[in-house]
Design a protein around this motif. Structure first.
Motif, PDB file in Angstrom:
ATOM      1  N   VAL A   5       0.912   4.735 -20.771  1.00 28.01           N
ATOM      2  CA  VAL A   5       0.646   5.779 -21.763  1.00 28.01           C
ATOM      3  C   VAL A   5       1.943   6.433 -22.215  1.00 28.01           C
ATOM      4  N   LEU A   7       2.805   9.800 -24.471  1.00 26.21           N
ATOM      5  CA  LEU A   7       2.234  10.988 -25.107  1.00 26.21           C
ATOM      6  C   LEU A   7       3.238  11.574 -26.092  1.00 26.21           C
ATOM      7  N   VAL A  25      -1.584   5.008 -15.893  1.00 22.06           N
ATOM      8  CA  VAL A  25      -2.812   5.623 -15.377  1.00 22.06           C
ATOM      9  C   VAL A  25      -3.764   4.506 -14.964  1.00 22.06           C
ATOM     10  N   ILE A  33      -9.420   9.864 -20.777  1.00 24.27           N
ATOM     11  CA  ILE A  33      -8.097  10.481 -20.772  1.00 24.27           C
ATOM     12  C   ILE A  33      -7.965  11.584 -19.704  1.00 24.27           C
ATOM     13  N   VAL A  36      -4.897  10.807 -17.886  1.00 16.84           N
ATOM     14  CA  VAL A  36      -3.734  11.004 -18.753  1.00 16.84           C
ATOM     15  C   VAL A  36      -3.292  12.463 -18.695  1.00 16.84           C
ATOM     16  N   VAL A  50      -5.212  16.146 -25.214  1.00 15.08           N
ATOM     17  CA  VAL A  50      -5.044  14.886 -25.925  1.00 15.08           C
ATOM     18  C   VAL A  50      -5.937  14.910 -27.162  1.00 15.08           C
ATOM     19  N   TYR A  68      -0.697   8.155 -27.508  1.00 15.09           N
ATOM     20  CA  TYR A  68      -1.650   9.203 -27.860  1.00 15.09           C
ATOM     21  C   TYR A  68      -0.893  10.407 -28.414  1.00 15.09           C
TER      22      TYR A  68
END
Length: 389
Positions: A5, A7, A25, A33, A36, A50, A68
């Motif tokens: 992931v 971010l 994750v 999520i 996350v 998120v 994301y």
């Protein structure tokens, strides 16, 4: 299988701040999520909301490297990688996928729970994607679930309200509903029954039959409340319209004869009723003592055979046969002279065709960055329909 992931963070005004270093994750499913958010807090001490998926390095779930968009209250102390992404507004974006969206929904939920005497002490984001956003709200009362869905699924609230009166205990208890896609649901103990065997599925089918019997007398009220009408000719028109942008050459014959086929189904004598639309075991939650059916966003008014076909579709024919026979027997006892077996046979290829139309509807109603969630589902369902036809 896991996910990697990245971010990309924005502040409360939606201004880009940069990206956190990538991390892994455990869950491979893109819409989940919770981990996350938890990992961003563990690694960097950040509380992140998120908002939505921005990019994936593979054409469809699960797994892979996902980017994301996340919102934070202020610029974090942790160093961020410089990233510039087009975050232009999109008309099909869910309200929870915009900066400030999650905070607005949580504020609505906490106000409603305060009104009910159930103050919230902790909030945990669980899921976000094009079909829903879900949060768990905890307090001295226990857990409550906030679910928010897009406009094309907002009839779920109306379905749950009707079920609360007509079939108490069959679904989660609705604590609040804003009429625009947000509902608050009381916690249901247990787990989602993805691994349910034949015996449990048979019990689910019997439970659901009782609900559909009640709903058969309430079809006009359900349609008036906004539940999609997929009865006979309306189903055929909707399928053709939803699939029009797609290559349907493999099912041309099925589509051409759809009206005649559905007319034959009508002659089988079963009543139209409330159809869950996605009655697989994972949409049943139980703890060994109580079972409830969840996720009614795909519900419609139409033929009851669609649900038993969905409930048995992953079973070998010999395994599914007793379940189908029991289902047919229940309907024959309630509607003497009906022909449930013929209805199932006629609708067997229509069931995946309808699912193809559902996924096509999703694709038409979501922004392009989220198309990978469903793009492979349309051709897969059309192939199944062609094989069954």
């Amino acid at each position: 299988m896991s996910r990697t992931v990245t971010l990309l963070l924005v502040d409360q005004a939606g201004e880009q701040l940069g990206a956190l270093p990538a991390y892994d994750v455990p869950e491979p499913w893109w819409q989940e999520i919770g981990s996350v958010v938890a990992e961003a807090r563990r690694r960097h001490g950040l509380d992140v909301a998120v908002l939505r998926l921005l990019a994936a390095d593979r054409p469809e779930p699960p797994g892979g490297h996902l980017t994301y968009l996340g919102q934070v209250a202020e610029r974090p102390a942790v160093p961020l990688d410089p990233v510039s992404v087009d975050l232009s507004p999109h008309p099909l974006r869910g309200p929870w996928a915009e900066p400030g969206g999650p905070a607005g929904s949580i504020a609505w939920a906490t106000d409603e729970l305060d009104r009910l005497g159930r103050p919230v002490t902790a909030v945990a984001q669980q899921r976000t994607w094009n079909l829903s956003a879900i949060w768990r709200l905890d307090g001295g009362h226990g857990s409550t679930w906030l679910k928010q869905v897009p406009v094309f699924l907002r009839h779920e609230g109306a379905v749950l309200r009707w079920l609360a009166d007509a079939a108490p205990g069959a679904t989660p208890t609705v604590l609040a509903d804003d009429g625009a896609g947000r509902v608050l649901l009381d916690h249901v103990p247990g787990e989602d029954r993805y691994a349910a065997g034949v015996e449990e599925r048979t019990a689910v089918a019997a439970d659901h039959h009782a609900v559909q019997l009640r709903a058969a007398d309430a079809v006009p009220a359900l349609v008036t409340a906004g539940v999609p009408d997929r009865r006979g000719p309306a189903l055929a028109r909707w399928i053709r319209a939803a699939l029009a942008p797609h290559d349907v050459s493999t099912v041309d014959g099925l589509l051409a004869g759809l009206d005649d086929r559905l007319d034959e189904v009508r002659r089988c004598g079963l009543p139209d009723t409330l159809v869950h639309g996605d009655l697989h075991p994972g949409n049943v939650r139980g703890d060994g003592e109580r079972r409830v059916t969840i996720d009614w966003g795909d519900a419609f008014v139409g033929h009851p055979a669609f649900d038993i076909l969905r409930l048995t579709e992953t079973l070998a024919p010999a395994t599914a046969a007793p379940m189908l026979a029991a289902w047919a027997g229940r309907w024959r006892a309630e509607v003497p002279g009906c022909d449930p077996e013929r209805a199932v046979a006629l609708l067997r290829p229509v069931a995946p065709l309808r699912l193809a139309a559902v996924y096509a509807m999703f694709l038409a109603a979501i922004e392009p960055s989220e198309h990978p969630y469903h793009a492979g589902d349309v051709p897969a369902c059309l192939a199944r329909a062609a094989a069954e036809g």
